[in-house]
Motif scaffolding. Structure first.
Motif, mmCIF file in Angstrom:
data_model
loop_
_atom_site.group_PDB
_atom_site.id
_atom_site.type_symbol
_atom_site.label_atom_id
_atom_site.label_comp_id
_atom_site.label_asym_id
_atom_site.label_seq_id
_atom_site.Cartn_x
_atom_site.Cartn_y
_atom_site.Cartn_z
ATOM 1 N N CYS A 265 53.004 -56.965 55.737
ATOM 2 C CA CYS A 265 54.106 -57.874 55.449
ATOM 3 C C CYS A 265 55.462 -57.271 55.809
ATOM 4 C CB CYS A 265 54.074 -58.328 53.994
ATOM 5 S SG CYS A 265 54.327 -57.053 52.758
ATOM 6 N N GLU A 268 55.755 -57.200 59.771
ATOM 7 C CA GLU A 268 56.018 -58.546 60.287
ATOM 8 C C GLU A 268 57.409 -59.038 59.891
ATOM 9 O OE1 GLU A 268 54.279 -60.170 62.450
ATOM 10 O OE2 GLU A 268 52.711 -58.637 62.504
ATOM 11 N N SER A 269 57.885 -58.616 58.726
ATOM 12 C CA SER A 269 59.243 -58.972 58.318
ATOM 13 C C SER A 269 60.261 -58.309 59.244
ATOM 14 C CB SER A 269 59.489 -58.540 56.864
ATOM 15 O OG SER A 269 58.688 -59.293 55.972
ATOM 16 N N LYS A 271 59.769 -57.459 62.302
ATOM 17 C CA LYS A 271 59.679 -58.144 63.600
ATOM 18 C C LYS A 271 60.399 -59.489 63.572
ATOM 19 C CE LYS A 271 55.540 -59.306 65.105
ATOM 20 N NZ LYS A 271 54.184 -59.161 65.706
ATOM 21 N N VAL A 278 52.797 -63.050 55.076
ATOM 22 C CA VAL A 278 51.746 -63.075 56.090
ATOM 23 C C VAL A 278 50.497 -63.715 55.501
ATOM 24 C CG1 VAL A 278 52.678 -61.063 57.282
ATOM 25 C CG2 VAL A 278 50.949 -60.736 55.501
ATOM 26 N N THR A 311 51.868 -49.788 61.578
ATOM 27 C CA THR A 311 50.641 -50.141 60.864
ATOM 28 C C THR A 311 49.572 -49.102 61.153
ATOM 29 O OG1 THR A 311 49.780 -51.494 62.678
ATOM 30 C CG2 THR A 311 51.155 -52.603 61.030
#
Length: 395
Positions: A265, A268-269, A271, A278, A311
């Protein structure tokens, strides 16, 4: 996956409230509060010189929170501290004066505490900390656990006298149910994640984590140049990044936030340039990091003070558990749970890739700071994954 922080507020000053929460003065007060807990003492800062040579860095030091107050997790700091603070503040309101931690066992404070119920959702470790804090001050406690939490972890929380409430679904489902039930019953939610309108308590939880930073920095001959810190909702990573930012400003260590690939999460945040949720997919073995939406307070800090996001995969987490259990070159063994060694797993991936080394600025003189965020909080699973029981390894 590895990504330098692309956010427009990267390297901007912390929000004043966050800077105050993670200040040196507040960190000292945290240590004073936690010193009243029976058995509280600093955890070891372990040096791994042989691994440092192998990875071509100057030093690797890992703060081993597997020894934290019998809970085997850094979360023994945050939830417990927040509960103590909240109960003392309520006692102060009712008694009409400031109430100090030295009065925590007084009849007046106990009389206030026994009318308070604290609650939270947990993957295991945070709930144990909240329950322990409630037991210390004499408050009632209700802990919500989702279907992925093992019976061993549930029993460990219940041992502190907490009422256990099972919720179908994942961690986010348990957070929603815990919040709804607390509101309906007038309980005090002590969550380690924040959402709109709910920030102060998670900030107190993060503030509690600064104790491990104070302990570690006192032992280091020089400040670290790099840190790799794993993240669930982001609390511990934000506490480290924010405290470094307050202490060192623009000269702070290069900090990489590490997510499980199956629950990324924060990656992706970063990005997306904003906090995002997510999708829930296949469960990750890194159970304590299996969170699908970041804490808003943590994201506010990390968007400014984290330098990179990355990741790691399932096999990386399991491999590093075994690596720490069976070190080479005379390094000491470290008992790391499924989520505990994730920062080291990230370091290994970066150190062995020349492009990533360059991106992170790793050199043969770099001083690395890591946190073993948990020991064997599920001993049976640890033995299954590592092939030796944690008790045997400790012996």
């Amino acid at each position: 996956m590895f990504m330098l922080n692309p956010n427009p507020d990267y390297r901007k000053a912390l929000d004043p409230a966050d800077a105050e929460t993670l200040s040196v003065a507040e960190a000292r007060e945290v240590e004073r509060f936690l010193g009243f807990r029976q058995g509280h003492k600093p955890t070891p800062l372990v040096s791994l010189p042989a691994l440092a040579r192998e990875l071509r860095v100057g030093a690797i030091r890992i703060k081993d929170e597997g020894h934290r107050l019998g809970l085997r997790s850094f979360k023994a700091l945050g939830g417990s501290y927040a509960v103590i603070r909240l109960v003392l503040e309520e006692a102060g309101k009712q008694l009409g004066r400031k109430v100090d931690i030295s009065e925590v066992q007084s009849p007046e404070v106990k009389a206030v505490a026994e009318k308070i119920t604290v609650s939270c959702a947990t993957d295991g470790n945070h709930g144990r900390s909240v329950a322990q804090g409630a037991q210390l001050v004499g408050a009632n406690c209700a802990i919500f656990v989702h279907s992925g939490v093992s019976d061993e972890r549930i029993a460990a929380i219940a041992s502190f006298g907490a009422k256990m409430i099972r919720v179908e679904g994942n961690y986010d489902d348990s957070v929603a149910e815990a919040t709804r039930t607390a509101e309906a019953n007038g309980w005090t939610t002590v969550s380690d994640t924040s959402w709109p309108g709910y920030e102060r308590v998670p900030s107190l939880v993060m503030q509690g984590y600064t104790a491990l930073m104070s302990e570690a920095l006192r032992e280091m001959p020089e400040p670290p140049t790099h840190a790799f810190v794993q993240a669930g909702v982001g609390g511990i990573a934000a506490a480290v990044a924010g405290h470094f930012s307050v202490l060192y400003g623009d000269k702070r260590p290069f900090l990489t936030v590490v997510d499980p690939a199956r629950a990324a999460c924060l990656f992706e945040s970063a990005k997306a340039g904003r906090a995002v949720k997510v999708e829930h997919g296949e469960a990750t073995v890194m159970a304590m990091l299996e969170c699908y939406e970041p804490s808003l307070v943590a994201w506010r800090i990390l968007s400014r003070a984290a330098d990179a996001f990355m990741t790691v995969d399932e096999e990386d987490a399991i491999s590093v558990m075994n690596r720490l259990a069976r070190p080479t070159g005379g390094d000491p063994a470290v008992v790391a749970g499924e989520s505990g060694g994730v920062g080291l797993a990230a370091l290994i991936k970066v150190a062995k890739d020349e492009n990533l080394r360059a991106a992170a600025g790793l050199t043969e003189t770099s001083r690395i700071f890591l946190i073993n965020t948990e020991g064997a909080t599920d001993p049976a699973l640890y033995e299954k994954l590592v092939g030796i029981s944690p008790d045997q390894l400790a012996a």
